[in-house]
Design a protein around this motif. Structure first.
Motif, mmCIF file in Angstrom:
data_model
loop_
_atom_site.group_PDB
_atom_site.id
_atom_site.type_symbol
_atom_site.label_atom_id
_atom_site.label_comp_id
_atom_site.label_asym_id
_atom_site.label_seq_id
_atom_site.Cartn_x
_atom_site.Cartn_y
_atom_site.Cartn_z
ATOM 1 N N UNK A 1 0.811 -1.212 -0.037
ATOM 2 C CA UNK A 1 0.166 -0.047 -0.012
ATOM 3 C C UNK A 1 0.869 1.438 -0.036
ATOM 4 N N UNK A 2 2.213 1.109 -0.309
ATOM 5 C CA UNK A 2 3.074 2.190 0.013
ATOM 6 C C UNK A 2 2.622 3.420 -1.111
ATOM 7 N N UNK A 3 2.625 3.103 -2.350
ATOM 8 C CA UNK A 3 2.320 4.134 -3.319
ATOM 9 C C UNK A 3 1.075 4.822 -3.082
ATOM 10 N N UNK A 4 -0.032 3.967 -2.758
ATOM 11 C CA UNK A 4 -1.146 4.632 -2.486
ATOM 12 C C UNK A 4 -1.005 5.361 -1.164
ATOM 13 N N UNK A 5 -0.416 5.030 0.037
ATOM 14 C CA UNK A 5 -0.409 5.829 1.123
ATOM 15 C C UNK A 5 0.073 7.200 0.934
ATOM 16 N N UNK A 6 1.404 7.178 0.003
ATOM 17 C CA UNK A 6 2.027 8.327 -0.292
ATOM 18 C C UNK A 6 1.127 9.211 -0.968
ATOM 19 N N UNK A 7 0.571 9.079 -1.884
ATOM 20 C CA UNK A 7 -0.262 9.487 -2.722
ATOM 21 C C UNK A 7 -1.487 10.234 -1.940
ATOM 22 N N UNK B 1 8.557 13.309 3.467
ATOM 23 C CA UNK B 1 9.937 13.586 3.571
ATOM 24 C C UNK B 1 11.113 12.496 3.028
ATOM 25 N N UNK B 2 10.687 11.598 3.391
ATOM 26 C CA UNK B 2 11.356 10.225 2.914
ATOM 27 C C UNK B 2 10.494 9.059 2.908
ATOM 28 N N UNK B 3 10.972 8.029 2.398
ATOM 29 C CA UNK B 3 10.525 6.748 2.503
ATOM 30 C C UNK B 3 11.747 5.725 2.902
ATOM 31 N N UNK B 4 11.334 4.909 3.842
ATOM 32 C CA UNK B 4 12.493 3.920 4.177
ATOM 33 C C UNK B 4 12.070 2.445 4.624
ATOM 34 N N UNK B 5 12.792 1.558 4.323
ATOM 35 C CA UNK B 5 12.452 0.200 4.619
ATOM 36 C C UNK B 5 12.473 0.085 6.197
ATOM 37 N N UNK B 6 11.451 -0.679 6.777
ATOM 38 C CA UNK B 6 11.369 -1.004 8.061
ATOM 39 C C UNK B 6 12.744 -1.880 8.645
ATOM 40 N N UNK B 7 13.281 -1.441 9.562
ATOM 41 C CA UNK B 7 14.419 -2.227 10.064
ATOM 42 C C UNK B 7 13.911 -3.708 10.527
ATOM 43 N N UNK C 1 -1.587 11.094 1.248
ATOM 44 C CA UNK C 1 -0.819 11.988 2.126
ATOM 45 C C UNK C 1 -0.455 13.308 1.338
ATOM 46 N N UNK C 2 -0.161 13.071 0.134
ATOM 47 C CA UNK C 2 0.262 14.368 -0.833
ATOM 48 C C UNK C 2 -0.864 14.960 -1.045
ATOM 49 N N UNK C 3 -2.157 14.255 -1.246
ATOM 50 C CA UNK C 3 -3.533 14.951 -1.696
ATOM 51 C C UNK C 3 -4.004 15.720 -0.541
ATOM 52 N N UNK C 4 -3.674 15.263 0.688
ATOM 53 C CA UNK C 4 -4.037 15.994 1.905
ATOM 54 C C UNK C 4 -3.153 17.234 2.028
#
Length: 245
Positions: free
Chosen positions: A221-227, A237-243, A229-232
């Motif tokens: 769901x990463x791409x949709x979540x980023x989209x 700031x950045x996207x990182x893979x969970x440790x 957030x930007x729409x709102x």
């Protein structure tokens, strides 16, 4: 709650610690009290808590339930942690069952479990500060006053304090907190009061302040979540893979 032309000195003929202080604490608001050591921050907080009475002027509309955490908790008292907190719950008017639940909750949240049967004078400064924080929260406060609450606390408990403050505010309570560590940067929307030379300068919250919130989402769901957030109007700031993933 209002401070109306409040003056305070400790003895007749001594210098004024506070002079002509007029301010208002809004319901559901956070106030950060700043100032150098000895400027009068603690005196101001004690006046608001009702520990001290003004020499001149008035403090009015103080809420019924005030939680007061001094900079240094007076641990030179008899009794154990559980005994003290149970007694304070009774003073707050909690019935026995509610008192037990409240004591258990805050002992667990603040990591005091292994100290329940330890006498207060035997506690370290940091553990005593946890007890001081717990007693102020046994009954949900309408006004919570924290004088340098991070002093002496371990890292895990320091991380809890901003969340506790926001819980009080979410219930409609108000919070005043003094801080010289810069920890209150994590309290968004706070007004600031600065004490200097016995006078008080107030500043409204910075409505333009921004905060950084870390959110974990499923990779699918990463791409949709980023989209979304930007729409709102949020800035990603950045996207990182969970440790550990």
């Amino acid at each position: 709650m209002h401070l109306d032309d409040v003056w305070l000195r400790y003895h007749r003929g001594t210098p004024w610690v506070l002079q002509a202080v007029t301010a208002r604490v809004e319901p559901g608001g956070i106030v950060v009290v700043l100032g150098r050591n000895g400027a009068g921050k603690s005196t101001l907080l004690q006046l608001i808590a009702g520990v001290l009475r003004p020499t001149r002027g008035r403090v009015t509309d103080r809420p019924a339930t005030v939680g007061w955490v001094p900079e240094r908790f007076p641990a030179d008292q008899t009794g154990t942690v559980t005994g003290y907190l149970s007694a304070m719950a009774a003073v707050r008017g909690l019935r026995p069952a509610a008192a037990t639940r409240a004591v258990d909750e805050w002992v667990q949240r603040l990591g005091l479990g292994r100290f329940r049967d330890v006498k207060l004078p035997e506690l370290s400064k940091g553990t005593a500060q946890k007890v001081g924080l717990a007693q102020a929260l046994l009954a949900p406060p309408d006004l919570l006053i924290l004088d340098e609450p991070w002093e002496g606390l371990d890292a895990a408990t320091r991380e809890l304090v901003p969340g506790i403050v926001l819980e009080v505010v979410a219930r409609g309570g108000s919070v005043l907190v003094s801080d010289h560590r810069g920890e209150t940067v994590r309290l968004p929307g706070a007004a600031t009061w600065t004490v200097a030379d016995g006078t008080l300068t107030t500043a409204a919250p910075d409505t333009g302040q921004r905060c950084v919130v870390e959110v974990a989402v499923e990779a699918a769901d990463l791409a949709g979540a980023v989209a979304r957030l930007r729409e709102q109007g949020h800035q990603v700031l950045r996207v990182r893979e969970e440790v550990g993933s």
